[in-house]
Design a protein around this motif. Structure first.
Motif, PDB file in Angstrom:
ATOM      1  N   PRO A 147      37.385  24.238  44.650  1.00 13.37           N
ATOM      2  CA  PRO A 147      36.971  24.513  43.272  1.00 13.37           C
ATOM      3  C   PRO A 147      38.164  24.522  42.313  1.00 13.37           C
ATOM      4  O   PRO A 147      39.214  25.084  42.628  1.00 13.37           O
ATOM      5  CB  PRO A 147      36.307  25.889  43.364  1.00 13.37           C
ATOM      6  N   SER A 148      37.988  23.908  41.169  1.00 13.97           N
ATOM      7  CA  SER A 148      39.085  23.807  40.198  1.00 13.97           C
ATOM      8  C   SER A 148      39.306  25.111  39.441  1.00 13.97           C
ATOM      9  O   SER A 148      40.366  25.293  38.836  1.00 13.97           O
ATOM     10  CB  SER A 148      38.810  22.668  39.220  1.00 13.97           C
ATOM     11  N   HIS A 149      38.325  26.003  39.420  1.00 10.97           N
ATOM     12  CA  HIS A 149      38.473  27.297  38.750  1.00 10.97           C
ATOM     13  C   HIS A 149      38.062  28.410  39.723  1.00 10.97           C
ATOM     14  O   HIS A 149      36.949  28.386  40.269  1.00 10.97           O
ATOM     15  CB  HIS A 149      37.610  27.364  37.486  1.00 10.97           C
ATOM     16  N   GLN A 150      38.977  29.348  39.942  1.00 12.63           N
ATOM     17  CA  GLN A 150      38.711  30.467  40.828  1.00 12.63           C
ATOM     18  C   GLN A 150      39.052  31.758  40.098  1.00 12.63           C
ATOM     19  O   GLN A 150      40.018  31.807  39.321  1.00 12.63           O
ATOM     20  CB  GLN A 150      39.515  30.342  42.131  1.00 12.63           C
ATOM     21  N   THR A 151      38.263  32.789  40.378  1.00 12.61           N
ATOM     22  CA  THR A 151      38.430  34.068  39.681  1.00 12.61           C
ATOM     23  C   THR A 151      38.714  35.176  40.681  1.00 12.61           C
ATOM     24  O   THR A 151      38.003  35.317  41.686  1.00 12.61           O
ATOM     25  CB  THR A 151      37.159  34.403  38.885  1.00 12.61           C
ATOM     26  N   TRP A 152      39.784  35.955  40.383  1.00  8.04           N
ATOM     27  CA  TRP A 152      40.145  37.113  41.202  1.00  8.04           C
ATOM     28  C   TRP A 152      40.011  38.370  40.344  1.00  8.04           C
ATOM     29  O   TRP A 152      40.098  38.322  39.120  1.00  8.04           O
ATOM     30  CB  TRP A 152      41.575  36.999  41.722  1.00  8.04           C
ATOM     31  N   LEU A 153      39.893  39.543  41.045  1.00  4.56           N
ATOM     32  CA  LEU A 153      39.780  40.825  40.363  1.00  4.56           C
ATOM     33  C   LEU A 153      41.049  41.632  40.585  1.00  4.56           C
ATOM     34  O   LEU A 153      41.514  41.777  41.729  1.00  4.56           O
ATOM     35  CB  LEU A 153      38.570  41.610  40.877  1.00  4.56           C
ATOM     36  N   GLU A 154      41.594  42.105  39.507  1.00  3.66           N
ATOM     37  CA  GLU A 154      42.826  42.886  39.581  1.00  3.66           C
ATOM     38  C   GLU A 154      42.649  44.055  40.558  1.00  3.66           C
ATOM     39  O   GLU A 154      41.661  44.780  40.525  1.00  3.66           O
ATOM     40  CB  GLU A 154      43.189  43.413  38.187  1.00  3.66           C
TER      41      GLU A 154
END
Length: 536
Positions: free
Chosen positions: A335-342
């Motif tokens: 995936p070109s966009h990945q989201t992580w949580l602080e």
């Protein structure tokens, strides 16, 4: 018969055109058979008389008018005119007659009329035969005249096409017809050669090329290029259509099977054995300007039968196709966009690649290896580069990592900071830090009316403060990861503040009076940063 008489008084001697009367006192007469040539003929009459020894003389003249029907002589109205196209000319067709005739020249069909006696430009449209009619009261006469307009040769697309097609093995001749007056002479030679092309030719491919045709007459010359195309049936060559071909998926290449022939043959390759049976093999177009077919994601290996056809015949050839695969990454494998949580543990940036043999994939940020596990912080947000490699090439893919975090009300402030009197204005500003951006909401003291909010709810404003506006205000910031609130107390001069519904712990305004209070006036505004940072 016309009689002309010259007479005077008694005793006078008259002379008519120099011929005297027989005796004095008698008239002089002339009889003539009047003809056209007598029209406007003048006659002179002279009379002399002796009175008291003195000779008295008197003269008088007259003109004979002969009426006759119109005449159109070749000298005044020629039967044929020849003019060059372009320069202005005056068309004259004059008729003789008495009274003077009117002359009218028009085509027999009545479509065009010649403007006689007027100067005008000569065009080839004027050429043709006209019927001229001269009329007076004595009658009319008709005469046909021909107007020839000469002009330089012209080679148009009808008589001399710019492109001519011959078929190999047939007989053909190169002929060009030119327009012009007088009729032009036309000759054609091959560009760069001097020999004139004449008669029937047995057509071969070498006859294809550009020829120069020139038309000449007394008014000038014209020339044009004529392109001759020689058509012939299709034929395969190993260099332009190989019997064995390896296709690498994703290479952007299509199988090129160029076939000699004119017009360009249509080539179609269809699988005839194994997994390729019935499959249409996409081909590169022979003309680079033609849009190529879309490149498929995969092609079945196998034996294909290629058939080349044009209107002059067809030919068949067998082609063996092998398939190999370079690395490939897409949205599903990487995936070109990945989201992580602080604050999350063991965040992994994983990319897989398709290809044969299986590609090796490595990801880095700014050239440094990227650990498979890490403790997420906001500094981890950024762009990463993943490379997939196998013997057929390398594919790169850029990954954007975004780090989201819970909201925090970073600032809650009142303006003016010095307080507010009844009827005055004040503003509360709430600024939050969060990703995704937080939604701002407010709680105001009960009974507080006429409160205004900005478009994003970050600013609360009151115009014309009343006692009901005094009290505790709460700002809440909310996003998908949580909620955070802060509170502030507003005092209106001389009015005890009202409290809003509490959420969590609430700070208290400190005691004591302001300088104004010590002078007998209560404080205008007590902004107590009862700064509760608890999260709900």
């Amino acid at each position: 018969m016309v009689t002309v008489t010259c007479s005077a008084g008694a005793g006078a001697l008259v002379t008519l055109d120099g011929v005297p009367a027989a005796v004095p006192g008698q008239p002089a007469q002339l009889e003539l058979n009047a003809t056209v040539n007598d029209d406007r003929r003048g006659f002179f009459c002279n009379a002399t008389l002796e009175v008291d020894g003195e000779i008295l003389s008197k003269n008088e003249s007259t003109e004979l008018r002969v009426l006759y029907a119109p005449r159109l002589d070749d000298s005044d109205c020629p039967r044929s005119w020849t003019w060059p196209e372009g320069p202005e000319q005056e068309l004259r067709c004059e008729a003789r007659g008495n009274p003077a005739p009117s002359v009218h020249c028009a085509r027999p069909s009545g479509e065009a009329v010649l403007a006689l006696g007027l100067l005008g430009p000569v065009t080839r449209a004027l050429a043709g035969t006209y019927r001229c009619t001269a009329t007076n009261v004595q009658g009319k006469v008709v005469k046909d005249v021909t107007l020839t307009v000469e002009y330089a040769p012209a080679l148009d697309s009808v008589g001399c096409p710019e492109r001519i097609t011959w078929l190999e093995g047939t007989e053909a001749s190169l002929t060009c017809v030119a327009h012009g007056v007088p009729p032009p002479n036309v000759s054609c030679v091959r560009s760069g050669e001097a020999e004139v092309i004449e008669g029937l030719l047995r057509v071969v491919r070498e006859h294809a090329g550009t020829y120069r045709c020139e038309a000449t007459n007394a008014r000038g010359s014209a020339a044009k290029n004529v392109a001759i195309t020689v058509e012939y049936g299709p034929s395969f060559e190993e260099l332009s259509c190989p019997s064995n071909w390896t296709w690498v998926e994703g290479s952007g290449r299509l199988f090129s099977c160029e076939v000699a022939g004119k017009p360009q043959p249509r080539v179609e390759c269809i699988g005839s054995r194994g997994t390729s049976e019935g499959v249409l093999l996409p081909l590169a177009p022979p003309d680079p300007s033609v849009r190529a077919p879309s490149i498929p994601s995969e092609i079945a290996a196998g034996i294909y039968t290629c058939n080349a056809t044009n209107r002059h015949g067809s030919m068949v050839k067998m082609v063996s196709v092998n398939v190999e695969s370079p690395p490939k990454m897409n949205e599903s494998t990487c995936p070109s966009h990945q989201t992580w949580l602080e604050g999350a543990e063991a965040a992994v940036l994983a990319c897989a690649a398709l290809g044969h043999p299986s590609p090796q994939v490595s990801c880095s940020r700014e050239g440094a290896p990227w650990p498979q596990r890490l403790h997420v912080s906001r500094q981890d947000a950024g762009t990463y580069l993943c490379l997939a490699t196998n013997p057929h090439g390398t594919e790169a893919r850029t990954i954007t990592v975004g780090v989201e975090y819970r909201p925090v009300v970073a600032e809650l402030a009142a303006s003016p900071p010095g307080g507010v009197w009844p009827g005055g204005n004040f503003t509360l500003t709430c600024r939050a830090e969060a990703w995704p951006p937080a939604q701002i909401s407010w709680r105001a003291p009960p009974g507080a009316l006429n409160i205004g909010l900005s478009s994003n709810n970050s600013t609360l404003s009151v115009a014309g403060a009343l006692g009901s506006h005094g009290g505790e205000y709460e700002c809440a910031a909310t996003n998908a990861h949580g909620r955070h609130v802060r509170r502030i107390t507003v005092r209106v001069a001389g009015v005890l503040p009202r409290r809003s519904v509490a959420v969590g712990r609430r700070g208290r305004c400190g005691g004591g009076r302001s300088a104004a209070g010590r002078r007998g006036r209560p404080g205008l505004l007590c902004a107590v940063h009862c700064l509760q940072e608890g999260r709900v």
